[in-house]
Design a protein around this motif. Structure first.
Motif, PDB file in Angstrom:
ATOM      1  N   PRO A  89      36.306  49.533  41.347  1.00 21.75           N
ATOM      2  CA  PRO A  89      37.117  49.202  42.515  1.00 21.75           C
ATOM      3  C   PRO A  89      37.441  50.453  43.318  1.00 21.75           C
ATOM      4  O   PRO A  89      37.360  51.581  42.808  1.00 21.75           O
ATOM      5  CB  PRO A  89      38.388  48.585  41.915  1.00 21.75           C
ATOM      6  CG  PRO A  89      38.430  49.076  40.509  1.00 21.75           C
ATOM      7  CD  PRO A  89      37.011  49.251  40.084  1.00 21.75           C
ATOM      8  N   THR A 147      43.077  35.500  43.995  1.00 17.51           N
ATOM      9  CA  THR A 147      42.401  36.474  43.151  1.00 17.51           C
ATOM     10  C   THR A 147      41.607  37.415  44.048  1.00 17.51           C
ATOM     11  O   THR A 147      41.072  37.004  45.082  1.00 17.51           O
ATOM     12  CB  THR A 147      41.450  35.796  42.146  1.00 17.51           C
ATOM     13  OG1 THR A 147      40.356  35.196  42.857  1.00 17.51           O
ATOM     14  CG2 THR A 147      42.178  34.741  41.341  1.00 17.51           C
ATOM     15  N   GLY A 200      42.335  41.828  50.169  1.00 18.33           N
ATOM     16  CA  GLY A 200      41.923  43.116  49.638  1.00 18.33           C
ATOM     17  C   GLY A 200      41.641  44.148  50.706  1.00 18.33           C
ATOM     18  O   GLY A 200      42.163  44.075  51.823  1.00 18.33           O
ATOM     19  N   ASP A 255      38.647  40.468  43.701  1.00 21.39           N
ATOM     20  CA  ASP A 255      37.699  41.274  42.929  1.00 21.39           C
ATOM     21  C   ASP A 255      37.079  42.275  43.898  1.00 21.39           C
ATOM     22  O   ASP A 255      36.255  41.913  44.732  1.00 21.39           O
ATOM     23  CB  ASP A 255      36.634  40.373  42.313  1.00 21.39           C
ATOM     24  CG  ASP A 255      35.627  41.159  41.463  1.00 21.39           C
ATOM     25  OD1 ASP A 255      35.854  42.371  41.253  1.00 21.39           O
ATOM     26  OD2 ASP A 255      34.620  40.560  41.042  1.00 21.39           O
ATOM     27  N   ASN A 256      37.503  43.524  43.792  1.00 22.00           N
ATOM     28  CA  ASN A 256      37.045  44.576  44.696  1.00 22.00           C
ATOM     29  C   ASN A 256      36.086  45.499  43.960  1.00 22.00           C
ATOM     30  O   ASN A 256      36.345  45.901  42.832  1.00 22.00           O
ATOM     31  CB  ASN A 256      38.247  45.366  45.224  1.00 22.00           C
ATOM     32  CG  ASN A 256      37.838  46.594  46.011  1.00 22.00           C
ATOM     33  OD1 ASN A 256      37.697  47.679  45.458  1.00 22.00           O
ATOM     34  ND2 ASN A 256      37.653  46.430  47.303  1.00 22.00           N
ATOM     35  N   GLY A 265      36.936  36.461  45.993  1.00 25.65           N
ATOM     36  CA  GLY A 265      37.962  35.837  45.185  1.00 25.65           C
ATOM     37  C   GLY A 265      38.255  34.427  45.644  1.00 25.65           C
ATOM     38  O   GLY A 265      37.543  33.845  46.476  1.00 25.65           O
ATOM     39  N   THR A 315      44.916  42.199  41.370  1.00 27.81           N
ATOM     40  CA  THR A 315      43.801  41.263  41.257  1.00 27.81           C
ATOM     41  C   THR A 315      44.257  39.807  41.237  1.00 27.81           C
ATOM     42  O   THR A 315      43.435  38.904  41.340  1.00 27.81           O
ATOM     43  CB  THR A 315      43.000  41.545  39.972  1.00 27.81           C
ATOM     44  OG1 THR A 315      43.871  41.425  38.835  1.00 27.81           O
ATOM     45  CG2 THR A 315      42.418  42.955  40.010  1.00 27.81           C
ATOM     46  N   ASN A 368      34.637  42.524  48.577  1.00 25.26           N
ATOM     47  CA  ASN A 368      35.866  41.860  48.148  1.00 25.26           C
ATOM     48  C   ASN A 368      35.561  40.371  48.049  1.00 25.26           C
ATOM     49  O   ASN A 368      35.054  39.774  49.004  1.00 25.26           O
ATOM     50  CB  ASN A 368      36.998  42.056  49.161  1.00 25.26           C
ATOM     51  CG  ASN A 368      37.568  43.442  49.136  1.00 25.26           C
ATOM     52  OD1 ASN A 368      38.439  43.736  48.341  1.00 25.26           O
ATOM     53  ND2 ASN A 368      37.067  44.308  49.999  1.00 25.26           N
ATOM     54  N   GLY A 373      47.564  42.770  37.651  1.00 27.49           N
ATOM     55  CA  GLY A 373      46.212  43.324  37.721  1.00 27.49           C
ATOM     56  C   GLY A 373      46.139  44.688  38.355  1.00 27.49           C
ATOM     57  O   GLY A 373      45.056  45.272  38.442  1.00 27.49           O
ATOM     58  N   ASN A 374      47.260  45.208  38.796  1.00 22.78           N
ATOM     59  CA  ASN A 374      47.281  46.540  39.412  1.00 22.78           C
ATOM     60  C   ASN A 374      48.100  47.502  38.557  1.00 22.78           C
ATOM     61  O   ASN A 374      48.863  47.089  37.674  1.00 22.78           O
ATOM     62  CB  ASN A 374      47.884  46.468  40.815  1.00 22.78           C
ATOM     63  CG  ASN A 374      49.342  46.074  40.793  1.00 22.78           C
ATOM     64  OD1 ASN A 374      49.712  45.035  40.258  1.00 22.78           O
ATOM     65  ND2 ASN A 374      50.189  46.897  41.381  1.00 22.78           N
ATOM     66  N   GLY A 407      41.403  49.704  36.256  1.00 23.76           N
ATOM     67  CA  GLY A 407      41.924  49.047  37.444  1.00 23.76           C
ATOM     68  C   GLY A 407      42.216  50.042  38.534  1.00 23.76           C
ATOM     69  O   GLY A 407      41.795  51.199  38.504  1.00 23.76           O
TER      70      GLY A 407
END
Length: 1005
Positions: free
Chosen positions: A793, A762, A169, A764-765, A737, A842, A735, A867-868, A837
């Motif tokens: 994020p 994964t 990330g 997660d930001n 994951g 993600t 960040n 996820g983006n 998002g």
């Protein structure tokens, strides 16, 4: 005298006859002692000579030896070597067993090599087999899908362009997020050094993939500790091939193939569709019938011309080719590796291309029993013929196919390029490849010299001096007939020269001591200094008196001069400790004091640290002899690192002397400094579990949590200060994951083997703290489509949300509130709503597989991410519903599906000349799901049996057919561009990722 000479000659002939009489042929088969399967590729060498061969696909060999006293040495990676005296045997069959010491996996770290099982840091290594013969123009492209935690965004498909790489990330909001590249110990400049507007040109384009032994990606604080702040975003270590003891091995590689777009560009309106929409738009605006509109207005279409501009700009003959030859060998004192290679690749658009010719020499020798000297030298000359890209340059082919009308001819009846009858605001891009010049020539040298002195058995000193030299020359020539420098300018020319000198001096003292009781302590003290010096000049102007003049020295009106120098430096001292208890418990610790010239004198030094521990569970009595969990290790690391990836001298306040006031020289403030500006910092926690099941399946799981604080942010200032922002240390971001890797042999039986591996990451930001104003209110960083704010994020998509089309009247609709309970057809009244998002994927990863059967092999790699979201920057023009479709740009072909009468359920509003109420302005209408799958590489190869080529004096030969990026699936059907975009998540006017098909051969001589 004559008598003695005659006697000697007779004796020599007699001895030679005896020698030839003793020479004999030996055949045999080499198999595995484990399962009896044939072993192809085993080296069979007559000891003490360079006479050797290799087993064929059936494990068979044939060799002629000089006498019955000859000894044959059988060697193969991962198996114990075996020596056999020939004697009277003419058939020798050998079984090779596993060599446990050779099978131990070794990884390349920042300060040498370590057995992977003893290492406590987070590292992923990609070996030569995964790198060789890949037709990539920058070496970093082979990493995507192979390394968990690493994501590569293709900011441009132009050969040699810089790619966006992120590891785990984002670590920063406005400072650098790019990893550090280290080549043979040299921390290198890996980005771009050009100054023109052509595009970008990566310094990594100088590397030949076939020279690479391995690439190691270091991800956590323990792994990156030795590089200090430079490693805050991860470190990618590239190790090139070195010599090996034994006879000289010569390798020749060649491949040739075609180049296409990985994803075809979006279809645009055809001429007939455009013409129909033109009259409909006129009628809708004026409130008249379409028949009346046809009688009133003239679209300008001749009824015949139908130009598909996206096909016109493509280079139909784009090709990729690579040729290189290398040699490696050595003895017990000296080993060497050398190579020469040539690579050329066309871009998908006419006129874009990259060429590289380079060489590599690695030499290592023991000067004495205690002193070893080694030198690694890489040289290359790369040329990029680029194009205008990244924005709506009037001559850009990627802009032209969206903006030019289908009703305009690309060429005249005689085949010449049409430059006199173009309706739009964009020039015909077909004229420029043959008449303009956009050339970047880069010469690069990377050299690393190291001396190692074994002072005592457990005390070693090494000193390394590394240099990277980049010389970049750019020429931009615009012709004097057509385009941006047409009359009255009569052509223009601009040249830039820049030189980068990047050197590092590192001294390291290593000491190891056995503490007794199966424990050992190793310590290192490292001093390192790095200096980077950059110089550049530029000049240019316009007005050429005649054709054939291309350089600024011939312009009539010079209008540009520029020249400046900048430099930066790093100084550091690092202490490293490694503790080993019973080869079960391992501890790594580091402490680093580092100074960086980017910060103010009183704030430029920072102290950083890391500690990592690993425990091998499978060595405990509880798991010893377990047939299911044959290897298991838990590890954890924690550390503090820094980030200094900002511009130079941002802590200083500057005055500008380049302006004027009332036609007189003037001085004005140009930068507000920050005298307390200092390091951005990262706390990194990593916990991992490494296991092997049934001695054939590897399962690794890793959790990471990186907290970035004291972020280097461009904080908005009150306009009363005279400045818009100031760089400050403020703000936090997290960040976290998981990374998971599973790989192993699905089948390993006899002649057939199937290996399968999958990895995923994964991310997660979340931004957790932002600066506050004088009233205690959060200061956010807001754009028209993104926002940086707490609880979201980084650069979360936030914009007016599209609610579709009103079936009653064809008006565009947006939501009035976040609950999406009310809509409006007034764009300015719509609410800004979070879209759930950002540009950060993600979930992403890769699937890799290889099948082998009797010399035939098939490999494949699939990359995926989700996820983006990606945003279409240019749909403002191409989805304008009549606003720009008939004046500036063409429209996407899907715009033909539009509202026409009450009751229509349509994705596009009513088509109105001049536009339908800001329907194409920034909104979620232009935001797409970025989920995609891509088959990045498929290779089908065959190792030709040695008995078919032995008469050609060839030790081994492999032919292969390879495809790169040749299949892509995109989840969102409306996302017609290549979904693999830059880190900002925006669709820009750049060429697509390249799809290549190539045929190659590898010969071992």
């Amino acid at each position: 005298m004559i008598k003695n000479l005659l006697s000697s000659t007779v004796l020599l002939l007699f001895v030679t006859a005896i020698a030839f009489g003793q020479e004999r042929a030996v055949t045999g088969t080499v198999t595995s002692a484990d399962d009896g399967s044939a072993l192809p590729g085993v080296t069979v060498l007559e000891k003490g000579t360079s006479n050797g061969t290799a087993t064929d696909v059936n494990g068979q060999f044939k060799i002629s030896v000089s006498s019955s006293q000859s000894v044959l040495v059988f060697t193969f990676i991962g198996l114990a070597s075996q020596e056999v005296t020939v004697g009277s045997q003419s058939v020798i069959n050998v079984q090779l067993t596993e060599d446990v010491t050779q099978l131990t996996e070794v990884v390349v770290t920042g300060y040498g090599e370590r057995e992977k099982k003893t290492y406590t840091g987070s590292i992923t290594q990609v070996d030569a087999a995964s790198i060789e013969n890949k037709p990539v123009n920058t070496i970093d492209q082979v990493l995507q899908g192979s390394v968990p935690g690493l994501q590569l965004g293709a900011s441009s498909g132009t050969p040699g362009a810089v790619q966006d790489i992120r590891i785990r990330g984002l670590s920063s909001l406005t400072a650098s997020n790019s990893p550090l590249f280290v080549i043979d110990g040299v921390p290198v400049i890996s980005g771009t050094t050009e100054r023109g507007s052509t595009g970008s040109f990566s310094a990594l384009a100088a590397l030949n993939p076939n020279d690479i032994e391995s690439m190691s990606v270091l991800k956590d604080a323990t792994a990156t500790a030795v590089y200090g702040a430079r490693g805050a975003n991860g470190v990618i270590i590239i190790t090139t091939k070195k010599g090996k003891s034994g006879r000289a091995q010569i390798s020749f590689n060649a491949q040739y193939g075609t180049v296409q777009r990985a994803v075809d560009a979006p279809d645009m309106l055809s001429a007939a569709q455009w013409d129909e929409l033109y009259y409909e738009a006129r009628a809708n605006r004026d409130g008249i019938t379409i028949a009346d509109a046809r009688n009133t207005y003239d679209s300008g279409w001749d009824g015949v011309t139908n130009t598909t501009w996206k096909d016109e700009v493509v280079n139909p003959d784009a090709a990729s080719q690579q040729y290189d030859i290398s040699i490696r060998g050595g003895n017990e004192k000296t080993n060497y590796y050398g190579s020469i290679g040539y690579f050329a690749q066309d871009g998908v658009n006419r006129g874009s291309q990259m060429d590289r010719i380079g060489g590599k020499v690695n030499v290592s020798t023991f000067v004495t029993d205690k002193i070893n000297f080694s030198n690694s030298l890489t040289t290359a000359r790369t040329i990029q013929n680029g194009q205008l890209e990244g924005t709506a340059y009037f001559g850009s082919p990627d802009a032209a196919y969206m903006f030019l009308r289908p009703t305009d001819r690309a060429r005249n009846a005689d085949g010449t390029v049409n430059i006199t009858d173009i309706s739009g605001v964009i020039w015909n891009p077909l004229y420029f490849p043959e008449n303009d010049i956009r050339e970047i020539v880069q010469a690069q040298i990377i050299n690393n010299s190291m001396m190692t002195y074994d002072i005592m058995p457990d005390l070693q000193f090494s000193s390394t001096f590394s240099v990277q030299y980049i010389n970049t020359e750019e020429l931009t020539y615009n012709n004097r007939v057509y385009g941006g420098a047409a009359p009255p300018e009569n052509g223009s020319s601009y040249m830039y020269w820049s030189r980068t000198l990047n050197y590092t001096w590192k001294n390291q003292l290593n000491y190891g001591i056995d503490l007794g009781g199966d424990s050992r302590l190793d310590a290192s003290l490292v001093y390192e200094a790095q200096k980077n010096d950059y110089q550049t000049i530029g000049t240019g102007g316009y007005g050429f008196a005649a054709d054939g003049l291309y350089y600024p020295s011939s312009v009539g009106t010079p209008d540009f001069t520029s020249g400046f120098v900048n430099d930066w430096g790093i100084n550091s001292i690092t202490g490293l400790l490694t503790y080993n208890l019973g080869e079960k418990l391992y501890v790594d610790a580091s402490l680093r004091r580092e100074g960086n010239s980017r910060f103010a004198p009183d704030y430029r030094w920072g102290t950083f640290y890391s500690v990592g521990t690993g425990f091998i569970l499978s060595e405990t009595n509880f798991l010893a002899g377990n047939d299911v969990l044959t290897f298991a290790k838990i590890r954890a690391s924690y550390g503090l690192t820094g980030n200094a990836g900002i511009g130079l001298n941002e802590y200083q306040s500057f005055l500008s002397f380049s302006g004027d006031y009332n036609s007189q020289p003037a001085v004005s403030p140009s930068q507000v400094g920050n005298p307390i500006l200092s390091w951005e910092k990262n706390n990194q926690l990593t916990v991992g579990l490494e296991t092997t099941l049934f001695d054939r399946v590897n399962l690794n799981v890793e959790y990471y949590n990186r907290t970035s604080f004291d972020l280097l942010l461009n904080v908005p200032l009150s306009r009363t200060t005279g400045f818009s922002s100031q760089t400050q240390n403020i703000g936090d971001m997290v960040n976290k994951g998981f990374e998971v890797v599973i790989d192993g042999d699905v089948v390993n039986s006899g002649d057939f083997r199937w290996n399968l591996g999958v990895n995923f990451t994964t991310v997660d930001n979340e931004v957790t703290r932002m600066p506050r104003d004088g009233n205690g209110e959060e200061i956010t960083i807001e754009g028209s489509t993104t926002i940086v704010t707490e609880g979201q994020p980084a650069y979360a998509w936030r914009m007016r949300e599209w609610a579709g089309v009103d079936p009653a009247n064809g008006d565009p609709l947006w939501y009035l509130n976040e609950e999406k309970t009310e809509t409006t057809n007034v764009y300015s009244d719509a609410a800004f709503i979070y879209q759930g998002g950002s540009a950060i994927a993600t979930f992403f990863g890769g699937l890799n597989t290889r099948l082998d059967y009797k010399g035939l092999y098939l490999t494949a790699q699939l990359y995926y991410q989700t996820g983006n979201q990606v945003y279409d920057n240019w749909a403002f023009y191409t989805q304008s519903d009549g606003r720009y479709t008939f004046s500036i740009a063409n429209g996407y072909a899907r715009q033909y599906e539009r509202w026409q009468q009450p009751g229509d359920e349509s994705p596009n509003p009513r088509n109105v000349f001049g536009g339908n109420q800001n329907s194409s302005s920034n909104s979620s209408r232009r935001l797409y799901d970025g989920t995609f799958l891509r088959l990045r590489n498929v290779t089908l190869g065959y190792q030709i049996p040695s008995n078919l080529i032995s008469n050609l004096k060839i030790q081994g030969a492999t032919v292969f057919l390879q495809g790169n990026n040749f299949w892509t699936w995109t989840k969102d059907p409306l996302l017609e561009f290549d979904p693999e975009v830059g880190a900002d998540g925006r669709l820009n006017l750049t060429p697509s990722v390249l799809k290549t098909f190539s045929l190659g051969v590898n010969l071992q001589l």
